[in-house]
Design a protein around this motif. Sequence first.
Motif, short mmCIF file in Angstrom:
data_model
loop_
_atom_site.label_atom_id
_atom_site.label_comp_id
_atom_site.label_asym_id
_atom_site.label_seq_id
_atom_site.Cartn_x
_atom_site.Cartn_y
_atom_site.Cartn_z
N ALA A 266 -15.67 3.50 1.25
CA ALA A 266 -14.41 2.80 1.56
C ALA A 266 -13.26 4.01 1.81
O ALA A 266 -13.25 4.85 1.36
N HIS A 267 -12.66 3.05 3.20
CA HIS A 267 -11.80 3.47 3.78
C HIS A 267 -10.29 3.54 3.58
O HIS A 267 -9.79 2.32 2.69
N ILE A 268 -9.47 4.43 3.29
CA ILE A 268 -7.85 4.66 1.61
C ILE A 268 -6.50 4.34 2.99
O ILE A 268 -6.51 5.06 3.74
N LYS A 269 -6.00 3.67 3.31
CA LYS A 269 -5.21 3.94 3.96
C LYS A 269 -3.38 4.29 3.33
O LYS A 269 -3.80 3.24 1.60
N LEU A 270 -3.11 5.15 3.63
CA LEU A 270 -2.39 5.56 3.01
C LEU A 270 -0.61 5.24 3.02
O LEU A 270 -0.54 4.46 3.69
N ALA A 271 0.01 5.07 2.04
CA ALA A 271 0.90 3.86 1.75
C ALA A 271 2.44 4.53 2.90
O ALA A 271 3.53 4.31 3.11
N SER A 272 2.29 6.32 2.76
CA SER A 272 3.60 7.03 3.07
C SER A 272 2.89 8.06 3.75
O SER A 272 1.51 8.62 4.03
N LYS A 273 3.96 8.69 4.50
CA LYS A 273 3.58 9.90 5.47
C LYS A 273 2.99 10.96 4.82
O LYS A 273 3.60 11.24 4.00
N PRO A 274 1.01 11.89 4.66
CA PRO A 274 1.19 12.50 4.15
C PRO A 274 2.11 13.81 4.83
O PRO A 274 2.37 14.11 5.72
#
Length: 369
Positions: A266-274
Amino acid sequence: MKKLTRNSRLLLALMLLVCAAALLLAVSSKQLPTGLWPRQISPQAPVNLTAIPLGTINKPIQVTRTGSLESAASVPIHAAFSGHPSEIYVTEGQAIKAGQPLLKLQPSPSAVTQQVAVPSQQLQTNYDNALKEYDRYQKLYEIGAIPRRQMESITAKLQEAKERLAAAGTQSAGSITGPATITAPIDGIVTGLAAAPAKEVQAGQLLLSLGSGQELGAVVQLEQKDLYLVQLGTPVIVEAVQQTIVGQVASIYPQVEAKQNPVFLAHIKLASKPAESLKAGMPATIHINTGETAVVPAVPTASILQDSQGQTYIYLAVNGKAVLQQISVGKTMDDFTEITSGLPAESLIITSSLDSLRDGDTITVIQHQ
């Protein structure tokens, strides 16, 4: 004189016994909090108290796995022939949908007059990959391992690759006669936009990429049973290096090398810049909030006692006696806490007089809620 000495010795021995008993009581009181001390005196009259049956709560089901931070995946968009963009319909960072026009590519004079002997190798590779992916997902869909909307997305991606390859094949039979509109093969965010109006490009040159718009994402392995709970868009919490980032499941792909027990990524898209301290390859704990719930046993949080070592206890009403029971606990919701250790379904949880109650006390339940 001797008689006085003997009495003094007896008095001294008595004082030593009293001190030892006081010391023992002090040590015992430090190990257990109020409400957990053993009864040291003769039985008292029955204690009147209230008790309730073992309850339940609807606990959210969360899939927690150890994953890692990875460079965010992106899909490159290449020029099928030499020319220049006559129109560009997107901008850097723009979110687009599959099938949406990206740009119009005007062929150069050499591309118009040149006979194309074979289709673009990149287009052929894209089609082959899409076909393999379709075949894998078709088998999963037939056994109910993936949702229909995910299968529809894979089918649309294969059709897009097929149409592009067919268009290139048509051009190979003759010459390129006019501009071609390049559309997005997947949903994504425009990154690395290299194309510019009137700027010449060569066949196979990178025009732009479609991805998450971020340098980092997260990847986690799932088992086949997890696919019934985890779908595209499912909310995710990523914990890495004492930092917490929210995100969502962007894609799920089977691992080809897993033959015996199917494993999925599962590839996770982050909601904010790390944060800059987070780098690709770092381990991460992935919490996937499935939106489903499970019924689990629970007791009132106020009925739980804790000793100085962090052990937790409750009092049970058993045959007219207060019985101290050690327990393990899980999630707390509102006024109830999950019990993860086994308790009989018919258990009665004592909810009053906890500060003065002792293990083994005779009790009378005056209120059975």
